[in-house]
Design a protein around this motif. Structure first.
Motif, PDB file in Angstrom:
ATOM      1  N   LYS A   1      15.467 -24.169  -4.967  1.00  0.00           N
ATOM      2  CA  LYS A   1      14.236 -24.952  -4.998  1.00  0.00           C
ATOM      3  C   LYS A   1      13.618 -24.839  -6.389  1.00  0.00           C
ATOM      4  CE  LYS A   1      14.115 -25.623  -0.428  1.00  0.00           C
ATOM      5  NZ  LYS A   1      14.391 -26.957   0.173  1.00  0.00           N
ATOM      6  N   PHE A   2      12.980 -25.916  -6.823  1.00  0.00           N
ATOM      7  CA  PHE A   2      12.224 -25.892  -8.068  1.00  0.00           C
ATOM      8  C   PHE A   2      10.778 -26.197  -7.716  1.00  0.00           C
ATOM      9  CE2 PHE A   2      10.446 -27.468 -12.012  1.00  0.00           C
ATOM     10  CZ  PHE A   2      10.978 -26.584 -12.953  1.00  0.00           C
ATOM     11  N   SER A   3       9.921 -25.218  -7.918  1.00  0.00           N
ATOM     12  CA  SER A   3       8.522 -25.364  -7.523  1.00  0.00           C
ATOM     13  C   SER A   3       7.633 -24.670  -8.546  1.00  0.00           C
ATOM     14  CB  SER A   3       8.296 -24.748  -6.134  1.00  0.00           C
ATOM     15  OG  SER A   3       6.935 -24.814  -5.765  1.00  0.00           O
ATOM     16  N   LYS A   4       6.624 -25.370  -9.016  1.00  0.00           N
ATOM     17  CA  LYS A   4       5.717 -24.813 -10.015  1.00  0.00           C
ATOM     18  C   LYS A   4       4.868 -23.681  -9.453  1.00  0.00           C
ATOM     19  CE  LYS A   4       6.663 -27.204 -13.714  1.00  0.00           C
ATOM     20  NZ  LYS A   4       7.151 -26.518 -14.941  1.00  0.00           N
ATOM     21  N   SER A   5       4.727 -23.616  -8.146  1.00  0.00           N
ATOM     22  CA  SER A   5       3.952 -22.546  -7.533  1.00  0.00           C
ATOM     23  C   SER A   5       4.756 -21.944  -6.396  1.00  0.00           C
ATOM     24  CB  SER A   5       2.614 -23.072  -7.015  1.00  0.00           C
ATOM     25  OG  SER A   5       2.817 -24.053  -6.005  1.00  0.00           O
ATOM     26  N   TYR A   6       4.581 -20.655  -6.181  1.00  0.00           N
ATOM     27  CA  TYR A   6       5.291 -19.982  -5.092  1.00  0.00           C
ATOM     28  C   TYR A   6       4.417 -18.863  -4.515  1.00  0.00           C
ATOM     29  CZ  TYR A   6       8.459 -17.123  -2.416  1.00  0.00           C
ATOM     30  OH  TYR A   6       9.028 -16.413  -1.390  1.00  0.00           O
ATOM     31  N   ARG A   7       4.449 -18.744  -3.202  1.00  0.00           N
ATOM     32  CA  ARG A   7       3.809 -17.633  -2.509  1.00  0.00           C
ATOM     33  C   ARG A   7       4.812 -17.070  -1.504  1.00  0.00           C
ATOM     34  NH1 ARG A   7       3.483 -20.326   1.939  1.00  0.00           N
ATOM     35  NH2 ARG A   7       2.527 -22.340   2.217  1.00  0.00           N
ATOM     36  N   VAL A   8       4.714 -15.791  -1.257  1.00  0.00           N
ATOM     37  CA  VAL A   8       5.643 -15.125  -0.344  1.00  0.00           C
ATOM     38  C   VAL A   8       5.590 -15.777   1.045  1.00  0.00           C
ATOM     39  CG1 VAL A   8       6.212 -12.950   0.794  1.00  0.00           C
ATOM     40  CG2 VAL A   8       5.456 -12.946  -1.588  1.00  0.00           C
TER      41      VAL A   8
ATOM     42  N   LEU B   1      16.454 -19.688  -3.195  1.00  0.00           N
ATOM     43  CA  LEU B   1      16.311 -19.248  -4.580  1.00  0.00           C
ATOM     44  C   LEU B   1      15.334 -20.202  -5.252  1.00  0.00           C
ATOM     45  CD1 LEU B   1      20.115 -18.644  -5.265  1.00  0.00           C
ATOM     46  CD2 LEU B   1      18.380 -16.879  -4.895  1.00  0.00           C
ATOM     47  N   ILE B   2      14.131 -19.726  -5.473  1.00  0.00           N
ATOM     48  CA  ILE B   2      13.054 -20.600  -5.946  1.00  0.00           C
ATOM     49  C   ILE B   2      12.785 -20.336  -7.421  1.00  0.00           C
ATOM     50  CG2 ILE B   2      10.681 -21.358  -5.555  1.00  0.00           C
ATOM     51  CD1 ILE B   2      12.146 -19.175  -2.895  1.00  0.00           C
ATOM     52  N   CYS B   3      12.802 -21.387  -8.214  1.00  0.00           N
ATOM     53  CA  CYS B   3      12.530 -21.270  -9.645  1.00  0.00           C
ATOM     54  C   CYS B   3      11.220 -21.979  -9.959  1.00  0.00           C
ATOM     55  CB  CYS B   3      13.672 -21.890 -10.463  1.00  0.00           C
ATOM     56  SG  CYS B   3      13.373 -21.860 -12.246  1.00  0.00           S
TER      57      CYS B   3
ATOM     58  N   LYS C   1      13.136 -14.919  -4.405  1.00  0.00           N
ATOM     59  CA  LYS C   1      14.088 -14.998  -3.301  1.00  0.00           C
ATOM     60  C   LYS C   1      13.377 -14.847  -1.961  1.00  0.00           C
ATOM     61  CE  LYS C   1      17.869 -12.955  -6.007  1.00  0.00           C
ATOM     62  NZ  LYS C   1      18.863 -11.850  -6.083  1.00  0.00           N
ATOM     63  N   GLU C   2      13.825 -15.650  -1.015  1.00  0.00           N
ATOM     64  CA  GLU C   2      13.300 -15.578   0.347  1.00  0.00           C
ATOM     65  C   GLU C   2      14.511 -15.625   1.272  1.00  0.00           C
ATOM     66  OE1 GLU C   2       9.499 -17.806   0.794  1.00  0.00           O
ATOM     67  OE2 GLU C   2      10.289 -18.300   2.760  1.00  0.00           O
ATOM     68  N   THR C   3      14.735 -14.567   2.030  1.00  0.00           N
ATOM     69  CA  THR C   3      15.962 -14.431   2.815  1.00  0.00           C
ATOM     70  C   THR C   3      15.672 -14.361   4.309  1.00  0.00           C
ATOM     71  OG1 THR C   3      17.132 -13.312   1.004  1.00  0.00           O
ATOM     72  CG2 THR C   3      17.984 -12.972   3.223  1.00  0.00           C
ATOM     73  N   TYR C   4      16.520 -15.043   5.088  1.00  0.00           N
ATOM     74  CA  TYR C   4      16.403 -15.046   6.547  1.00  0.00           C
ATOM     75  C   TYR C   4      17.777 -14.786   7.163  1.00  0.00           C
ATOM     76  CZ  TYR C   4      11.878 -17.114   5.602  1.00  0.00           C
ATOM     77  OH  TYR C   4      10.606 -17.325   5.142  1.00  0.00           O
ATOM     78  N   ARG C   5      17.752 -14.250   8.390  1.00  0.00           N
ATOM     79  CA  ARG C   5      18.983 -14.007   9.147  1.00  0.00           C
ATOM     80  C   ARG C   5      18.894 -14.722  10.490  1.00  0.00           C
ATOM     81  NH1 ARG C   5      17.797  -9.672   6.100  1.00  0.00           N
ATOM     82  NH2 ARG C   5      19.477  -8.910   4.739  1.00  0.00           N
ATOM     83  N   PRO C   6      20.041 -15.037  11.092  1.00  0.00           N
ATOM     84  CA  PRO C   6      20.038 -15.847  12.320  1.00  0.00           C
ATOM     85  C   PRO C   6      19.162 -15.294  13.432  1.00  0.00           C
ATOM     86  CG  PRO C   6      22.263 -15.668  11.455  1.00  0.00           C
ATOM     87  CD  PRO C   6      21.407 -14.747  10.629  1.00  0.00           C
ATOM     88  N   ASP C   7      19.122 -13.967  13.594  1.00  0.00           N
ATOM     89  CA  ASP C   7      18.349 -13.394  14.702  1.00  0.00           C
ATOM     90  C   ASP C   7      16.853 -13.371  14.431  1.00  0.00           C
ATOM     91  OD1 ASP C   7      18.362 -11.469  12.743  1.00  0.00           O
ATOM     92  OD2 ASP C   7      19.040  -9.829  14.028  1.00  0.00           O
TER      93      ASP C   7
END
Length: 208
Positions: A128-135, A160-162, A169-175
């Motif tokens: 992702k390309f985003s000028k702003s990011y929050r957790v 993967l956000i730039c 980085k924001e990570t998720y798992r199936p469960d």
């Protein structure tokens, strides 16, 4: 009396396309002043000109894919630092992986469709390309549940956000995520309650 078997095959049941972008447009109704109007355009599959944010994202993605494919990037390039950070993560990954899967929700058959940015060793990566990011920005996104359904063997999905300079980085798992079928169920209820279901079926009928 001689009975003959009809040469006509039974009518195939209709299937309807579902994409994460359609579901995202629906969920965005509650986050934007013009969300409902924008959703109706998506529902009617109207072409809309890309925004500057979309164009910047496309440009970043093109630059990244070019470097991953062997192109050189100069240290003076505006995105040299973030792209060099992404390079070892995404090197040798499969790019632009188009996938589809049939599911049945509430008695209706749907075709899930998505294009993965990157797939590598059981991990789905989406840039992702985003000028702003929050957790937690993508916590409620339908994208990772949709892609887990498309790649059931994947054990992780990482955004993967730039922001032009840094990588988040924001990570998720199936469960950890709600099955996409449940989101589709809520989507159908919304369409029926607002008498939009026929518009959806008319414009999103699957060819496959």
């Amino acid at each position: 009396m001689t009975l003959r078997r009809s040469s006509m095959s039974p009518k195939q049941s209709e299937k309807f396309l579902i994409t994460q972008s359609l579901l995202s447009s629906w969920l965005y109704i509650y986050k934007s002043k013009n969300g409902y109007e924008d959703f109706l355009k998506t529902l009617h599959r109207e072409h809309t000109p890309p925004t500057k944010a979309m164009l910047d994202g496309n440009r970043f993605e093109h630059c990244l894919n070019s470097v991953l494919s062997g192109a050189e990037i100069e240290p003076t390039h505006e995105w040299y630092k973030p792209i060099m950070e992404l390079y070892p993560i995404l090197q040798s990954a499969q790019q632009q992986v188009a996938l589809s899967k049939q599911v049945t929700v509430e008695g209706t058959e749907f075709v899930l469709y998505g294009v993965l940015d990157f797939l590598k060793a059981g991990v789905i990566y989406d840039t992702k390309f985003s000028k702003s990011y929050r957790v937690g920005k993508y916590l409620n996104s339908p994208q990772h549940p949709m892609y887990f359904a498309l790649v059931p063997e994947a054990y992780e999905f990482t955004y993967l956000i730039c922001d032009g300079e840094y990588i988040y980085k924001e990570t998720y798992r199936p469960d950890e995520v709600e099955p996409i079928e449940r989101t589709i169920k809520y989507f159908l209820e919304f369409l029926k309650n607002l008498n939009l279901i026929e518009i959806y079926k008319e414009n999103w009928r699957s060819k496959y």
